[in-house]
Design a protein around this motif. Sequence first.
Motif, PDB file in Angstrom:
ATOM      1  N   TRP A   1       0.833  -1.204   0.000  1.00  0.00           N
ATOM      2  CA  TRP A   1       0.000   0.000   0.000  1.00  0.00           C
ATOM      3  C   TRP A   1       0.866   1.252   0.000  1.00  0.00           C
ATOM      4  O   TRP A   1       0.564   2.228  -0.684  1.00  0.00           O
ATOM      5  CB  TRP A   1      -0.915  -0.016   1.218  1.00  0.00           C
ATOM      6  N   ALA A   2       1.954   1.235   0.782  1.00  0.00           N
ATOM      7  CA  ALA A   2       2.862   2.380   0.773  1.00  0.00           C
ATOM      8  C   ALA A   2       3.478   2.573  -0.608  1.00  0.00           C
ATOM      9  O   ALA A   2       3.651   3.710  -1.078  1.00  0.00           O
ATOM     10  CB  ALA A   2       3.965   2.180   1.812  1.00  0.00           C
ATOM     11  N   GLY A   3       3.813   1.458  -1.279  1.00  0.00           N
ATOM     12  CA  GLY A   3       4.334   1.573  -2.637  1.00  0.00           C
ATOM     13  C   GLY A   3       3.325   2.192  -3.575  1.00  0.00           C
ATOM     14  O   GLY A   3       3.685   3.016  -4.453  1.00  0.00           O
ATOM     15  N   GLN A   4       2.057   1.837  -3.425  1.00  0.00           N
ATOM     16  CA  GLN A   4       1.022   2.449  -4.265  1.00  0.00           C
ATOM     17  C   GLN A   4       0.930   3.954  -4.017  1.00  0.00           C
ATOM     18  O   GLN A   4       0.766   4.738  -4.958  1.00  0.00           O
ATOM     19  CB  GLN A   4      -0.322   1.780  -3.991  1.00  0.00           C
ATOM     20  N   GLN A   5       1.022   4.355  -2.751  1.00  0.00           N
ATOM     21  CA  GLN A   5       0.975   5.787  -2.446  1.00  0.00           C
ATOM     22  C   GLN A   5       2.174   6.517  -3.042  1.00  0.00           C
ATOM     23  O   GLN A   5       2.037   7.614  -3.598  1.00  0.00           O
ATOM     24  CB  GLN A   5       0.927   5.996  -0.933  1.00  0.00           C
ATOM     25  N   ILE A   6       3.338   5.915  -2.924  1.00  0.00           N
ATOM     26  CA  ILE A   6       4.520   6.543  -3.508  1.00  0.00           C
ATOM     27  C   ILE A   6       4.359   6.643  -5.020  1.00  0.00           C
ATOM     28  O   ILE A   6       4.689   7.673  -5.626  1.00  0.00           O
ATOM     29  CB  ILE A   6       5.782   5.743  -3.134  1.00  0.00           C
ATOM     30  N   ALA A   7       3.869   5.560  -5.652  1.00  0.00           N
ATOM     31  CA  ALA A   7       3.665   5.587  -7.100  1.00  0.00           C
ATOM     32  C   ALA A   7       2.679   6.679  -7.491  1.00  0.00           C
ATOM     33  O   ALA A   7       2.886   7.392  -8.492  1.00  0.00           O
ATOM     34  CB  ALA A   7       3.168   4.222  -7.577  1.00  0.00           C
ATOM     35  N   THR A   8       1.617   6.823  -6.697  1.00  0.00           N
ATOM     36  CA  THR A   8       0.627   7.852  -7.013  1.00  0.00           C
ATOM     37  C   THR A   8       1.233   9.250  -6.942  1.00  0.00           C
ATOM     38  O   THR A   8       1.009  10.093  -7.829  1.00  0.00           O
ATOM     39  CB  THR A   8      -0.561   7.741  -6.044  1.00  0.00           C
ATOM     40  N   GLN A   9       2.014   9.495  -5.898  1.00  0.00           N
ATOM     41  CA  GLN A   9       2.597  10.822  -5.752  1.00  0.00           C
ATOM     42  C   GLN A   9       3.676  11.082  -6.806  1.00  0.00           C
ATOM     43  O   GLN A   9       3.790  12.191  -7.330  1.00  0.00           O
ATOM     44  CB  GLN A   9       3.176  10.980  -4.338  1.00  0.00           C
TER      45      GLN A   9
END
Length: 1023
Positions: free
Chosen positions: A566-574
Amino acid sequence: MNDESIVSPLPSALAANNDLTLDLGRVLQRLRVTDGTEMLVKVVIDFLRDQFARCPLIWLGLYDRRTHKVTGKGGVLPSDNRRALRHSFGLMAGDTLEQVVVQQRPIYIANLQREKNAGDWSRAARQAGIQSAFVLPVASRKKCLGLVVLGSEQMGFELDILETTQLSIVLGEFANILALRELEELRIQAQHPHTVLLTAMQHLQRSDPFGRCIERVLEEVHQFIRPTQTQLYWIDRDRQCFVRHELAITLEGRDFPSWIDTDRAVPLPLDLVADFESSGLLISAFAGFHDHLLKNQPVAIGESYSSLSSADTGKLMFHLKARSLLAAPLWHHQGDRGELLGFLAVTAHLARMWTKDEQQFLHGVSRSIALATSAHRATRSYQQLQRNHTATLALAEASHHLQERTSPPPTHATALETPINFEAIATQLCTHLAVQQVAILQRDPTQDTFIVAFQRSPAGSSLPSPLPTLSLIDYQLLERSTQAIALEDIGLSLGGTFNAAYPAPSRHNHDIDVRFSAWQPHFAAAGWTAIALCNVHRGKPPEFLIVVGSPQPSPWPASTLRLLEWAGQQIATQIDRIQVDHSNHELQTALTTIVQGMSDLQQHPLADTTERAILKRVCHWLEADFVALLQLPKAADRPMARVVYATGSHDRPPPIAPGLTIPLENDRLIQDSISSQGFLGPLAVAELSEATRSWLGTSLVGHIYLLALRPDPDSPASGLFIAADRGQRWDDRRLSPARLLLEALAQAERSDQILNLLHTKRHTLEPLNWYKHRQLESLYWTLGTAGRQIERLVNQLEVNPGGETSRTIEVEREQLYGQQTLRVLGENLESLKTRLQQEQWQLSFASEPVSLVSLLKRVLERCDPILKKRQLWLQVHREGNTIVQGDRQKLELIFYELLTWACQRSAIGGRLDIWYRPITLEAHPNTPLLELAITDSGVIDTHLIEIFHRSLNPQQTYNLASLTTPELDRPPGIYLTVYHRIMTAMGGYFNLDAIDDGRVVTRLLIPLIEDESRTLLLSNDPP
């Protein structure tokens, strides 16, 4: 039972004498006052010995329902073998003794020695010389408590009515006393089911680990029912099987199995695979058992009955290694539906009759466990949701700071040059994932390696940057994996043998993990022992990797890996948002340029201003020094290109001017650009040939780009676009929108040309086809009439006339008919010859005087059959003759078809009116016209009239929609357009309209001869 065996009920009872009545009373009194089961058995056996002294075999046994066995308590044998009288044996399905127990009815055996279903009794009868026997049940309230066997050495052994009555009374009283004492013993010695249920519920409500609470409940169930084994099975939907509670706890390593909390499967250690495969119940192999549990019903299997089919029963009992089973489903209700969590089962190695109370008790315990499981799962889910919520909020806030704390990069900066601050999210990862080491790796596409964009490690040295190049298998693993990749102990891998060609998804040696072998030594040298990697763009080529680690070997919990994902998804989104924000203005400008350019190309036909507008937009989008458009020659014998348009930036004059001609023979640059697909360039201006610089000029600096414009990829180039930059060297993001607009311009020009050609051809060929078809119809009918006349003439010549005078008259008459026929054929053939010569590809129009009265007369004669057939009343207004100017045949055909169409759409018995009058149009005041109109009250499609009127709009003459209107591509719509074009070609007009009173007016405006227009009287009556 063999043929000699006879089974018959006891004879009815007879009245006993007084002595026997007194003896029976004493026996019953002794039974009532005797204590202990052994003493009761002795009283009954003494009674049987006294009353049936003629029977050498007397045996009494008590029946145990739980074990389905009969145990001997004493009796009489010829050999006086006391041990045989105390023998205990199990009842088999189909045995004679089992029939008495189940049916609770006495059975008479005519020959005990030869009875097949008697078992050991047959052998004992042969040894003791017993022939016939009676087997009687000791039953009370439909419950069998024992058996009595009376055997005789003679065939045909019988009991009289008095003996039968005595046996019924004594054995009945004995059974009642046994039943009462059994109930009393159970009440005193055993616990009540509700007490056990309350105790089990108290265990489930404790705060101890849930797995331990379940085990205590199982102990209570085992102590109450006293089976051979008590087990609890959980359902594993990932593996589609049932797993024992003990193994589930071992596999998960927690107080509760994972498949109750989540649907994610857990990996099996190799040392537990064998236990799992041997103890688990596959749902596919025991489908009948699973379907029965899904109905929320207990499953009971005893020695002589089963809730399942015989095949399912045998397979299930063989797997469980038991002969009796009682299973209750763990059923969790969810509204109108339910969910099967597993089942609670008790098994026995021996045959056992499960009572209804035991089934209800076990079902009640299973419901309590299911309810507690649901509550425990909800509690754990809520706690996990709280932890995940806290972690996700913190990670989301930290990832949001990636954009807030990131300084904007230069306009043409690459991804590697974009600074991103990962400090905040690294802190949250360490806090909520309970890790000590965090690193962010970013791929360098130029070197095909990963650089360390950020790292945090409290102890040990730093990771080297860039890291070594990964193997192709490792790179594909990062690209294809949709989950985080965990390595529990890279120290073990460093001690093993590396193999670059290993299959990543499976490892035969679980102690050695050779994934990312190129990186493992560097992570180990930096103090990383257990690592987990996550591609932030899941399922895509890795650009950013987030890596967390621990200095000690440890397994990675599923919750930690999910949070990492989930943290990776947030980083990817940003990261994606940052990149999008940097290019958003450029994309918006490109979109605006394309939309406005496409809007300019919607004009038909294209104007010169459209071409200039497109080139100006491209110049503004590219921020070019100048742009130019060259028109290439269509023929090879004219090798000269002409500059159509040229413009420079900031209104500076371009180096070349419109109208300039450029020779193509010796210019290698133009030849290469014409033969290439897409943009040719960038080409340094200083390196161009002398032939190119001679017409391009010497004032340019930077680079030029050339694009050959083709309407489609396979057609030759029709134009050449040239642009010069200011040294910034455009990439595909700049050139692609420009190419799109320029190719759209070339396609629009070609489409405009094709559209004009289609309109021209259609306006020419549709009237020609219509007119030739009508001529062929006329010739067909003329040839048919002539053929019939010639046939008639030939037939007359073959007839032998009656006299010379009549023959001469007839011949002269036929000759006259023949001459007329030949003349009509000659006129038609001459007219057809003229049409073939003059109207091969287009119509030719004769400008001749046409008498309107003659035209009306011929048309009305042709329409006379349809007028009579439909009983129409026709009136011509303003009778009189006048002369119009036009092509007689075409006018006659058009008016005939219009009148015929009016007759066809009119109701039977209706009315038609024909009007004509001279008029003058405002647009052409010097052109006198005659209006010839037909009015009728027929039914017509008003939508067709609207479409026909829209097609007459001169602004839509070359509109593409007019070529694809289905109403005008089939009759009668296509005929309306043909009439309009023919009348327009003769200098007249055609119109069709529906007026307010419901009538339909068809108008032909025909040019008048000037003298006729002066002498024709005008009418005040409207048509």
